[in-house]
Enzyme design. Structure first.
Site, PDB file in Angstrom:
ATOM      1  N   HIS A 118     -58.241 -24.307  43.628  1.00 31.87           N
ATOM      2  CA  HIS A 118     -58.877 -23.212  43.742  1.00 31.87           C
ATOM      3  C   HIS A 118     -57.457 -23.764  42.572  1.00 31.87           C
ATOM      4  O   HIS A 118     -57.122 -24.676  42.245  1.00 31.87           O
ATOM      5  CB  HIS A 118     -57.962 -21.616  43.425  1.00 31.87           C
ATOM      6  CG  HIS A 118     -56.063 -22.220  44.895  1.00 31.87           C
ATOM      7  ND1 HIS A 118     -56.353 -23.442  45.446  1.00 31.87           N
ATOM      8  CD2 HIS A 118     -56.128 -21.512  44.971  1.00 31.87           C
ATOM      9  CE1 HIS A 118     -55.440 -22.985  45.944  1.00 31.87           C
ATOM     10  NE2 HIS A 118     -54.676 -22.317  45.623  1.00 31.87           N
ATOM     11  N   HIS A 172     -54.609 -22.155  41.372  1.00 25.69           N
ATOM     12  CA  HIS A 172     -53.039 -22.462  41.103  1.00 25.69           C
ATOM     13  C   HIS A 172     -52.788 -23.180  40.395  1.00 25.69           C
ATOM     14  O   HIS A 172     -52.870 -24.468  40.800  1.00 25.69           O
ATOM     15  CB  HIS A 172     -52.592 -21.993  42.407  1.00 25.69           C
ATOM     16  CG  HIS A 172     -52.308 -20.762  42.508  1.00 25.69           C
ATOM     17  ND1 HIS A 172     -53.115 -20.051  44.133  1.00 25.69           N
ATOM     18  CD2 HIS A 172     -52.754 -18.969  41.749  1.00 25.69           C
ATOM     19  CE1 HIS A 172     -52.887 -18.305  44.076  1.00 25.69           C
ATOM     20  NE2 HIS A 172     -53.304 -18.475  42.510  1.00 25.69           N
ATOM     21  N   ASP A 230     -50.160 -25.578  42.085  1.00 25.47           N
ATOM     22  CA  ASP A 230     -49.770 -26.174  42.640  1.00 25.47           C
ATOM     23  C   ASP A 230     -51.255 -27.008  43.304  1.00 25.47           C
ATOM     24  O   ASP A 230     -50.645 -27.363  43.733  1.00 25.47           O
ATOM     25  CB  ASP A 230     -48.562 -25.908  44.200  1.00 25.47           C
ATOM     26  CG  ASP A 230     -49.931 -24.572  44.345  1.00 25.47           C
ATOM     27  OD1 ASP A 230     -50.084 -23.728  44.246  1.00 25.47           O
ATOM     28  OD2 ASP A 230     -49.654 -24.643  45.778  1.00 25.47           O
ATOM     29  N   HIS A 231     -52.440 -27.611  42.643  1.00 23.03           N
ATOM     30  CA  HIS A 231     -53.149 -27.411  42.722  1.00 23.03           C
ATOM     31  C   HIS A 231     -54.384 -27.928  41.851  1.00 23.03           C
ATOM     32  O   HIS A 231     -54.948 -29.014  41.971  1.00 23.03           O
ATOM     33  CB  HIS A 231     -54.306 -26.313  43.374  1.00 23.03           C
ATOM     34  CG  HIS A 231     -53.549 -25.829  44.665  1.00 23.03           C
ATOM     35  ND1 HIS A 231     -54.307 -26.433  46.035  1.00 23.03           N
ATOM     36  CD2 HIS A 231     -52.941 -24.676  45.072  1.00 23.03           C
ATOM     37  CE1 HIS A 231     -53.751 -25.977  46.982  1.00 23.03           C
ATOM     38  NE2 HIS A 231     -52.547 -24.719  46.642  1.00 23.03           N
ATOM     39  N   HIS A 278     -58.081 -15.376  48.488  1.00 25.15           N
ATOM     40  CA  HIS A 278     -56.474 -16.199  48.419  1.00 25.15           C
ATOM     41  C   HIS A 278     -56.444 -15.752  46.250  1.00 25.15           C
ATOM     42  O   HIS A 278     -55.527 -15.614  45.956  1.00 25.15           O
ATOM     43  CB  HIS A 278     -56.273 -17.861  48.479  1.00 25.15           C
ATOM     44  CG  HIS A 278     -55.218 -18.541  48.029  1.00 25.15           C
ATOM     45  ND1 HIS A 278     -53.454 -17.757  48.439  1.00 25.15           N
ATOM     46  CD2 HIS A 278     -55.084 -19.302  47.115  1.00 25.15           C
ATOM     47  CE1 HIS A 278     -52.683 -18.318  47.871  1.00 25.15           C
ATOM     48  NE2 HIS A 278     -53.966 -19.141  47.214  1.00 25.15           N
ATOM     49  N   ASP A 289     -55.806 -23.064  50.070  1.00 21.22           N
ATOM     50  CA  ASP A 289     -55.282 -21.870  50.509  1.00 21.22           C
ATOM     51  C   ASP A 289     -55.758 -21.187  50.829  1.00 21.22           C
ATOM     52  O   ASP A 289     -55.408 -19.503  51.432  1.00 21.22           O
ATOM     53  CB  ASP A 289     -54.321 -21.663  49.903  1.00 21.22           C
ATOM     54  CG  ASP A 289     -53.070 -22.513  48.809  1.00 21.22           C
ATOM     55  OD1 ASP A 289     -53.451 -23.603  49.449  1.00 21.22           O
ATOM     56  OD2 ASP A 289     -52.682 -22.562  48.317  1.00 21.22           O
ATOM     57  N   HIS A 309     -50.577 -26.840  52.420  1.00 23.80           N
ATOM     58  CA  HIS A 309     -49.695 -26.435  52.991  1.00 23.80           C
ATOM     59  C   HIS A 309     -48.746 -26.578  54.248  1.00 23.80           C
ATOM     60  O   HIS A 309     -49.983 -26.584  55.527  1.00 23.80           O
ATOM     61  CB  HIS A 309     -49.409 -25.431  52.439  1.00 23.80           C
ATOM     62  CG  HIS A 309     -49.396 -24.363  50.780  1.00 23.80           C
ATOM     63  ND1 HIS A 309     -48.381 -25.295  50.126  1.00 23.80           N
ATOM     64  CD2 HIS A 309     -50.431 -24.130  50.294  1.00 23.80           C
ATOM     65  CE1 HIS A 309     -48.780 -24.542  48.465  1.00 23.80           C
ATOM     66  NE2 HIS A 309     -50.075 -24.271  48.977  1.00 23.80           N
TER      67      HIS A 309
HETATM   68 FE    FE Z   1     -50.920 -23.812  46.885  1.00 25.28          FE
HETATM   69 ZN    ZN Z   2     -53.006 -21.477  45.890  1.00 29.24          ZN
END
Ligand code: FE
Ligand code: ZN
Length: 256
Positions: free
Chosen positions: A57, A59, A61-62, A115, A134, A172
């Site tokens: 996805h 975001h 942090d990805h 998410h 996530d 995570h």
């Molecule tokens: Fe994440």
């Molecule tokens: Zn995420």
């Protein structure tokens, strides 16, 4: 593929990234790009050359390392077609039912909105390995930033339909906090109690709780158990629909 190798390593605060390597073709995919430095160290430690990025996805942090890694390795970036506008450097857009190949290994794409609306998961049926980003966490699930409880419940149902022995790689290390919450939902679940003991021991030694097994999640993860009568009783929701029960648990977690 029976001999698919997964190398998991921590990134940033509490993310994991995964290198997936097919020894025969020597192709290597990276699932999500949280932190370039940690990723390059992992590649060097294995002596693998990055050929693909599989994004779950959009975001940061990805996908934060997408462009730099593409520039350095010329790798092919795979992700959800409808999120092309927010997946940096996307080359190959995929949808539900598409198959992504890495040498001999085949990854089925599942759309798992909730998410985010454009979240996808990658499932290799031959190796019983899945990368769920996530969407599903060990003892938890992703926060509903964009999707509805109904969408997330449907997404979790898709994952639940995979074989029990599937190894679930979540993005995570949230398990210890998730465990504390799960106990507030289903304090009397003996499988959960035993698991929380195991989790505390692992974390006390600084060891990961990821990957997890789908079968274990079905027995202990409250977010997969919205249609189990003992859980419905525990949250005073007997007779409610699974989506309503799921929404109630998700709401409690948001306020936990
Ligand atoms: Fe994440
Ligand atoms: Zn995420």
């Amino acid at each position: 593929m029976a001999d698919l190798v997964v190398h998991q390593f921590p990134c940033l605060q509490d993310n994991y990234a995964f290198l997936v390597h097919d020894p025969e073709s020597r192709l290597t995919a990276l699932v999500d790009t949280p932190e370039v430095e940690a990723i390059e160290r992992a590649l060097a430690s294995r002596g693998w050359r990055l050929t693909h990025i599989f994004n779950t996805h959009h975001h940061f942090d990805h996908t934060g390392g997408n462009l730099l890694l593409k520039e350095r390795y010329g790798c092919t970036i795979v992700g959800f077609e409808d999120d092309r506008h927010r997946l940096p450097g996307l080359d190959v857009g995929v949808r539900e039912g598409d198959v992504v190949e890495l040498g001999n290994a085949r990854f089925e794409v599942f759309e798992t909105p909730g998410h985010t609306l454009g979240h996808i998961a990658y499932f290799c049926r031959e190796a019983l390995v899945a990368f769920v980003g996530d969407t599903l966490f060990a003892l938890g699930c992703g926060r509903l930033f964009e999707g509805s409880p109904h969408q997330m419940w449907q997404s979790l149902q898709k994952i639940s339909a995979w074989p029990n022995e599937t190894r679930i790689y979540c993005a995570h290390e949230y398990t210890e906090a998730n465990a504390a919450f799960a106990l507030t939902v289903e304090a009397d679940n003996p499988d959960l109690q035993a698991r929380v003991t195991d989790i505390k021991a692992l974390r006390a030694q600084g060891r990961p709780t990821v990957p997890t097994l789908l079968e274990l999640e079905k027995r202990t993860n409250p977010f997969l158990r919205a249609e189990v009568s003992s859980l419905q009783q525990a949250v005073n929701r007997v007779g409610s629909s699974p989506v309503e029960v799921f929404a109630e648990i998700r709401k409690r977690k948001d306020n936990f």
